[in-house]
Design an enzyme around this catalytic site. Structure first.
Site, PDB file in Angstrom:
ATOM      1  N   SER A  51      18.373 -20.255  13.720  1.00  0.00           N
ATOM      2  CA  SER A  51      18.891 -21.442  14.156  1.00  0.00           C
ATOM      3  C   SER A  51      19.893 -21.465  15.296  1.00  0.00           C
ATOM      4  CB  SER A  51      19.547 -21.916  12.720  1.00  0.00           C
ATOM      5  OG  SER A  51      20.736 -21.225  12.470  1.00  0.00           O
ATOM      6  N   ASP A 358      29.224 -27.240  11.879  1.00  0.00           N
ATOM      7  CA  ASP A 358      29.011 -27.111  10.543  1.00  0.00           C
ATOM      8  C   ASP A 358      29.357 -25.869   9.706  1.00  0.00           C
ATOM      9  OD1 ASP A 358      27.229 -25.213  11.203  1.00  0.00           O
ATOM     10  OD2 ASP A 358      25.311 -26.651  10.903  1.00  0.00           O
ATOM     11  N   HIS A 361      27.239 -22.960  12.161  1.00  0.00           N
ATOM     12  CA  HIS A 361      26.920 -22.862  13.444  1.00  0.00           C
ATOM     13  C   HIS A 361      28.275 -23.451  14.339  1.00  0.00           C
ATOM     14  CE1 HIS A 361      23.129 -23.551  11.430  1.00  0.00           C
ATOM     15  NE2 HIS A 361      22.716 -22.527  11.986  1.00  0.00           N
TER      16      HIS A 361
END
Length: 386
Positions: A51, A358, A361
């Site tokens: 991600s 978040d 990340h």
């Protein structure tokens, strides 16, 4: 640990180029373009990973690891529309600027990160390269995009098969399509000259090991297992034609906001067991890449340490112009990520004060601070002799 697999003599002819590169990365908005070494070209950037570098592949996969909804993308240059990048804006913009810097390099990263986006700039349009690296699974992907690079990253991906695969089958399908556009020889040239970026391993440690495998392996044996899987991946990537491969190590996982909450005790301290596992994995990964670098003909395998640079950013946020390094901007900042960071979740008033968007990340600002220092350290080794 920093590893540069380059002979010192290589830097004599490279000093002027390196100086220009350092000046460039001082500000991501610099317009000047520096030259690649003589007789070198970088036609495309290809990215694999998780991600951290996913530019939207998970939008089109059956997974809960999605971020194609607000508030993700709220500061992205395209009107704040969520695209599947796990951040508030661009991911890894320092490397996106690098494509301009190197007169046509494209980076392909397989994850939901900003790492990719700092490789492209408006100036790259002169080379037919978009300012944002497209996801391979995007329904908007055009045939011409294949020539300049795409991202195969997928949120949640890793090297361990129990985590998920790192998209080699998609890459093989990409090669077939590319051959239909530029032919067999054209495809070989593009793959041999392109810059490959790989960012994976974090999910293997934080999710697969501590969630499933810890009852089967100790940390030492599991990190060896994952690195062995990684070696198989890099060898196959080499056999398929890749030569210039930059690989990011694992970050200080125990200091990510979500793992502070889940494993850091009532005071949310960094989880030492997660950090120790990440450091052990990184040490084995760097040694493995070093061996491949020297044993595979014409290969450029470069290990890039992000553990200590990110740790410094987290522990000393004020040094880089941030206020908070232990929580994210979304929600409470302690646990919200992916579906828990959604349109109903409140966000902080000033995202520029936060290292994390978040609970897992970084923000676009943190990516800029992190990667601007990595470019001049590691990129030269991808273009000079062993």
């Amino acid at each position: 640990m920093q590893l540069l697999f380059v002979k010192l003599s290589s830097f004599t002819s490279f000093n002027k180029w390196l100086f220009n590169l350092i000046v460039f990365v001082h500000c991501c908005n610099v317009r000047a373009i520096t030259k690649l070494p003589p007789n070198e070209t970088v036609p495309a950037v290809i990215v694999f990973g998780d991600s951290i570098v996913d530019t939207g592949n998970n939008n089109n996969l059956k997974t809960i690891a999605k971020c194609n909804f607000s508030p993700y993308g709220t500061d992205l240059i395209r009107g704040g529309v969520p695209t599947g990048r796990f951040s508030n804006g661009k991911m890894c913009n320092a490397f996106l600027s690098l494509s301009q810097l190197l007169s046509g390099i494209l980076l392909v990263i397989l994850t939901c990160t900003r790492l990719i986006d700092f490789i492209s700039t408006p100036k790259m349009e002169e080379f037919g390269i978009k300012d944002l690296l497209p996801a391979y699974l995007s329904p908007k992907l055009q045939p011409q995009d294949l020539k300049t690079g795409v991202c195969f990253a997928s949120g949640g991906a890793g090297f361990d098969p129990l985590t998920s695969n790192v998209a080699l089958e998609l890459f093989k399908a990409y090669m077939v399509k590319l051959k239909g556009i530029v032919g067999e020889e054209g495809t070989k040239f593009i793959l041999a000259k392109s810059l490959f970026l790989v960012a994976a391993g974090s999910n293997d440690i934080s999710n697969t090991y501590f969630g499933l495998r810890q009852y089967e392996y100790d940390v030492a044996s599991y990190t060896t297992l994952v690195v062995n899987y990684a070696a198989i991946f890099f060898r196959e990537l080499y056999e398929l034609g890749a030569r210039r491969i930059a690989v990011f190590g694992a970050p200080p996982l125990g200091c990510l906001p979500s793992l502070r909450t889940l494993a850091g005790g009532v005071n949310r301290q960094c989880s030492e067991k997660h950090n120790k596992a990440a450091k052990l994995f990184n040490a084995k990964l760097s040694r493995m890449l070093h061996a491949l670098h020297w044993n595979l003909i014409n290969s450029r395998m470069v290990y890039i340490d992000i553990y200590y640079p990110l740790l410094d950013l987290i522990e000393n946020p004020h040094k880089y112009g941030f206020e908070y390094g232990d929580r994210g901007c979304c929600g409470t900042g302690n646990l919200e990520v992916a579906i828990l960071c959604n349109p109903t979740t409140a966000t902080c008033m000033n995202v520029s004060q936060y290292v994390f968007w978040d609970s897992y990340h970084p923000t676009e600002g943190a990516y800029k601070a992190l990667f601007s220092g990595l470019v001049p350290k590691y990129m030269p080794s991808l273009f000079f002799g062993k």
